[in-house]
Motif scaffolding. Structure first.
Motif, PDB file in Angstrom:
ATOM      1  N   LEU A 155       0.837  -1.205   0.000  1.00 31.59           N
ATOM      2  CA  LEU A 155       0.000   0.000   0.000  1.00 31.59           C
ATOM      3  C   LEU A 155       0.866   1.247   0.000  1.00 31.59           C
ATOM      4  O   LEU A 155       0.550   2.241  -0.654  1.00 31.59           O
ATOM      5  CB  LEU A 155      -0.925  -0.018   1.226  1.00 31.59           C
ATOM      6  CG  LEU A 155      -2.057  -1.051   1.172  1.00 31.59           C
ATOM      7  CD1 LEU A 155      -2.684  -1.226   2.547  1.00 31.59           C
ATOM      8  CD2 LEU A 155      -3.111  -0.609   0.163  1.00 31.59           C
ATOM      9  N   ASP A 156       1.949   1.179   0.767  1.00 30.50           N
ATOM     10  CA  ASP A 156       2.868   2.319   0.833  1.00 30.50           C
ATOM     11  C   ASP A 156       3.400   2.641  -0.565  1.00 30.50           C
ATOM     12  O   ASP A 156       3.353   3.796  -1.015  1.00 30.50           O
ATOM     13  CB  ASP A 156       4.019   1.975   1.790  1.00 30.50           C
ATOM     14  CG  ASP A 156       4.753   3.207   2.283  1.00 30.50           C
ATOM     15  OD1 ASP A 156       4.456   4.305   1.779  1.00 30.50           O
ATOM     16  OD2 ASP A 156       5.621   3.077   3.159  1.00 30.50           O
ATOM     17  N   ARG A 157       3.859   1.615  -1.255  1.00 30.73           N
ATOM     18  CA  ARG A 157       4.370   1.825  -2.621  1.00 30.73           C
ATOM     19  C   ARG A 157       3.296   2.415  -3.515  1.00 30.73           C
ATOM     20  O   ARG A 157       3.513   3.411  -4.191  1.00 30.73           O
ATOM     21  CB  ARG A 157       4.811   0.484  -3.226  1.00 30.73           C
ATOM     22  CG  ARG A 157       6.232   0.076  -2.925  1.00 30.73           C
ATOM     23  CD  ARG A 157       6.747  -0.963  -3.913  1.00 30.73           C
ATOM     24  NE  ARG A 157       5.885  -2.138  -4.063  1.00 30.73           N
ATOM     25  CZ  ARG A 157       5.845  -3.155  -3.193  1.00 30.73           C
ATOM     26  NH1 ARG A 157       6.600  -3.130  -2.107  1.00 30.73           N
ATOM     27  NH2 ARG A 157       5.051  -4.188  -3.409  1.00 30.73           N
ATOM     28  N   GLN A 158       2.113   1.797  -3.500  1.00 32.45           N
ATOM     29  CA  GLN A 158       1.076   2.220  -4.439  1.00 32.45           C
ATOM     30  C   GLN A 158       0.569   3.625  -4.149  1.00 32.45           C
ATOM     31  O   GLN A 158       0.432   4.450  -5.050  1.00 32.45           O
ATOM     32  CB  GLN A 158      -0.092   1.226  -4.392  1.00 32.45           C
ATOM     33  CG  GLN A 158       0.307  -0.153  -4.934  1.00 32.45           C
ATOM     34  CD  GLN A 158      -0.874  -1.099  -5.046  1.00 32.45           C
ATOM     35  OE1 GLN A 158      -1.902  -0.905  -4.397  1.00 32.45           O
ATOM     36  NE2 GLN A 158      -0.715  -2.140  -5.858  1.00 32.45           N
ATOM     37  N   LEU A 159       0.293   3.897  -2.862  1.00 28.88           N
ATOM     38  CA  LEU A 159      -0.291   5.205  -2.548  1.00 28.88           C
ATOM     39  C   LEU A 159       0.765   6.308  -2.587  1.00 28.88           C
ATOM     40  O   LEU A 159       0.441   7.462  -2.877  1.00 28.88           O
ATOM     41  CB  LEU A 159      -1.002   5.154  -1.187  1.00 28.88           C
ATOM     42  CG  LEU A 159      -2.325   4.375  -1.232  1.00 28.88           C
ATOM     43  CD1 LEU A 159      -2.895   4.183   0.163  1.00 28.88           C
ATOM     44  CD2 LEU A 159      -3.342   5.103  -2.101  1.00 28.88           C
ATOM     45  N   THR A 160       2.008   5.969  -2.290  1.00 31.97           N
ATOM     46  CA  THR A 160       3.054   6.987  -2.399  1.00 31.97           C
ATOM     47  C   THR A 160       3.252   7.383  -3.858  1.00 31.97           C
ATOM     48  O   THR A 160       3.433   8.560  -4.177  1.00 31.97           O
ATOM     49  CB  THR A 160       4.364   6.471  -1.772  1.00 31.97           C
ATOM     50  OG1 THR A 160       4.118   6.154  -0.401  1.00 31.97           O
ATOM     51  CG2 THR A 160       5.461   7.519  -1.858  1.00 31.97           C
ATOM     52  N   LEU A 161       3.164   6.389  -4.731  1.00 32.65           N
ATOM     53  CA  LEU A 161       3.266   6.685  -6.159  1.00 32.65           C
ATOM     54  C   LEU A 161       2.122   7.612  -6.597  1.00 32.65           C
ATOM     55  O   LEU A 161       2.337   8.634  -7.255  1.00 32.65           O
ATOM     56  CB  LEU A 161       3.235   5.373  -6.949  1.00 32.65           C
ATOM     57  CG  LEU A 161       3.345   5.512  -8.471  1.00 32.65           C
ATOM     58  CD1 LEU A 161       4.697   6.113  -8.847  1.00 32.65           C
ATOM     59  CD2 LEU A 161       3.163   4.140  -9.148  1.00 32.65           C
ATOM     60  N   THR A 162       0.910   7.268  -6.192  1.00 32.29           N
ATOM     61  CA  THR A 162      -0.249   8.095  -6.543  1.00 32.29           C
ATOM     62  C   THR A 162      -0.094   9.497  -5.963  1.00 32.29           C
ATOM     63  O   THR A 162      -0.423  10.500  -6.607  1.00 32.29           O
ATOM     64  CB  THR A 162      -1.542   7.459  -5.967  1.00 32.29           C
ATOM     65  OG1 THR A 162      -1.538   6.069  -6.246  1.00 32.29           O
ATOM     66  CG2 THR A 162      -2.774   8.104  -6.564  1.00 32.29           C
ATOM     67  N   ARG A 163       0.435   9.550  -4.752  1.00 32.47           N
ATOM     68  CA  ARG A 163       0.594  10.832  -4.092  1.00 32.47           C
ATOM     69  C   ARG A 163       1.622  11.697  -4.821  1.00 32.47           C
ATOM     70  O   ARG A 163       1.430  12.903  -4.993  1.00 32.47           O
ATOM     71  CB  ARG A 163       1.057  10.581  -2.655  1.00 32.47           C
ATOM     72  CG  ARG A 163       1.160  11.839  -1.854  1.00 32.47           C
ATOM     73  CD  ARG A 163       1.841  11.584  -0.515  1.00 32.47           C
ATOM     74  NE  ARG A 163       2.017  12.828   0.191  1.00 32.47           N
ATOM     75  CZ  ARG A 163       2.545  12.917   1.395  1.00 32.47           C
ATOM     76  NH1 ARG A 163       2.941  11.835   2.028  1.00 32.47           N
ATOM     77  NH2 ARG A 163       2.684  14.092   1.968  1.00 32.47           N
TER      78      ARG A 163
END
Lengths: 365, 365
Positions: free
Chosen positions: A165-173
């Motif tokens: 989740l960290d990877r995915q949402l940090t990318l989106t962020r």
């Protein structure tokens, strides 16, 4: 996946039709017919100062944002103030549209909606990630070393789910951050800023704005309240009042998200319309009730978004079963948060309603 | 994994120590000091007929079970009657042990516990599988074709999770069935049956059984009620009363399972002790309350067991991530069922207690 904070978009007509039991009187009292402003004044004389002030807030927020530069916290606070002002201007243009130059109001509202959504995306990603990681931490209970119990299984996957989740949402962020920076440098943004700067000095009123405030301004605010009351009356509040109704998971609950999100937007429009009448921004009538209802609906929106993010992460190809398991638990946890928020909203809105215990069929043993 | 229906085992001393707030009077009323039986009779004159009758039930159940042969439904009903009688005999030998030949009582109780557990395992597996498949069906909402939403992800894995659970629990059930058949043909079983057959005609009373029932029988029943009240007083009922307390998942909630299971056993001992006094098996005092509390605690036990089974299935090597995801959702769903059962028990037990809405911190927006 991202649910933008776009309050500027004209709400679609409340999906539910008005419930048979009439939305009743304006229970949010005190009577909006006797607000703090002088209602003998013209509608324009009430509306213009409010819009001037919010436009001023917007411009101050903008200046602070530019001055903050790379100071993350200051930039975030400035963006928050900017969005808060944009929401209020936008809501006012929507609710009091009949008193304004309609074409101008619609155009500015649309552009403010774009800006709010663009600025909100980064913050929303960060908040969602925090919510999900907090929940995973709570679920896996990492304080105690997990032995062989059921939570042991969970702890194994929770760390990996958190990393995913960290990877995915940090990318989106990061993408949202770039998009916001790009937006703030665009010609489109400068056009919005110019329109708001004009609004700080002069409001393009329509002909109706010269009528007495009591005759045109108050009815428009009451309409906003009526839309809210009708939308709330159509919500399945009786079910929400029934805790652990076993419908937290599955399509029925998710299918209900829309009407609840809609009520969240309508509650905000109502609050801001009251601000115009009261001329005391930030202090709506019966603030504790309205604020608590708003907090519950924000929590509802956040939990629904987080549940979707967990489900989306579970669709990532080639994840380990333990990761998928933890994401399933996390999804269910956030859908229960959605139900908890509905329960809280019902308690805030209908404090007198009786909560019944879940039905239990006695059986001899 | 299997939680046997072993009520015969002497309950471990109620794990929680008596709570500071005294368990208070015997709130289960009517006053057990004035039961339906003639208390001027000796304790043995009250106890013996009850044990004769339950032993008779046991023997009838046994005969029906042998006659049922391969008729599954009849065999299941007979096994249920057999277990019900075994539970009552066993509970009576436990509660009124001071009035009996203690060595004999302990020995028979141990053997009845073994028999009950052996017979219950098959039924328990079947019930657990039904519960889990029902929950998966509800969660995946197969009525509506799942489109692309979050529940779509779930539907993909739910079918595979269902198949996995079906395989695992059917295997366990088949083994339990074989074990039960083997037990029913064993010398050990025949020894139990002989002991119960003797009990149908004569109860090995101790010296104390010749005292008046009011002096020795009633106090023993009150002790059973006191043990129940103390165990309930030590449960975190205030938290259970707080729906959606965000502790349904994680170690804290699972760590509490034991004391709740213990209360379930103590409630049953109390009910059966009341039956001895009232001589009306199946009609405990205030039946609606006791029965509803019992149903809630059964549901608690079943849901906790089902949640464990879902977690155990997720540990199966090489399952697909979608399957693991569905099992995670299922585990969380059943843990919420556990919380719902605690909530229901609290409502049944303390109907006057006020349920507060989950805390919400108002924040301006």
């Amino acid at each position: 996946m991202q649910r933008p904070e776009n309050t500027a978009a004209r709400p679609t007509p409340a999906a539910p039709t008005p419930a048979p039991q009439a939305p009743a009187a304006h229970a949010l009292a005190p009577d909006p017919r006797t607000p703090a402003v002088a209602l003998d004044a013209s509608a324009g004389e009430v509306l213009a100062p409010y819009l001037h002030a919010r436009a001023g807030d917007f411009l101050r927020g903008l200046r602070r944002h530019q001055e903050a530069g790379s100071d993350g916290r200051s930039a975030e606070e400035a963006a928050r103030a900017l969005r808060s002002a944009a929401r209020r201007v936008s809501a006012t243009l929507y609710t009091f549209r009949p008193l304004l130059d309609a074409a101008w109001a619609d155009q500015v509202r649309g552009e403010l909606g774009w800006l709010s959504a663009t600025l909100a995306a980064e913050h929303s990603c960060a908040a969602r990630l925090t919510r999900l990681l907090d929940a995973l931490h709570r679920l896996s209970g990492t304080r105690v070393p997990p032995p062989r119990g059921d939570t042991g299984t969970l702890a194994v996957g929770a760390a990996r789910a958190g990393a995913l989740l960290d990877r995915q949402l940090t990318l989106t962020r990061t993408r949202a951050h770039s998009a916001a920076l790009q937006a703030l440098g665009s010609a489109r943004f400068h056009a919005v800023a110019d329109a708001v700067a004009l609004l700080a000095g002069e409001v393009p009123l329509g002909a109706a704005a010269s009528a007495r405030a009591a005759e045109v301004l108050v009815p428009a605010a009451l309409d906003a309240e009526d839309r809210l009351q009708r939308a709330v009356a159509a919500l399945p509040l009786a079910r929400a009042a029934h805790p652990y109704n076993a419908e937290a998971l599955g399509q029925e609950s998710e299918g209900q998200d829309g009407p609840w999100h809609q009520v969240r937007l309508l509650l905000r429009l109502h609050r801001y319309a009251r601000e115009v009448l009261d001329h005391r921004p930030g202090e709506p009538e019966r603030p504790e009730r309205t604020a608590a209802a708003g907090v519950a609906l924000d929590r509802h929106r956040d939990a629904a978004g987080a549940a979707s993010a967990a489900a989306a992460a579970a669709r990532t190809p080639k994840i380990a079963p333990a990761t998928a398991y933890a994401l399933g638990v996390l999804h269910a946890d956030q859908r229960h948060e959605v139900e908890a928020a509905r329960f809280t909203f019902q308690r805030v809105w209908q404090p007198g309603a009786v909560t019944t215990a879940p039905a239990a069929t006695p059986a001899a043993s």
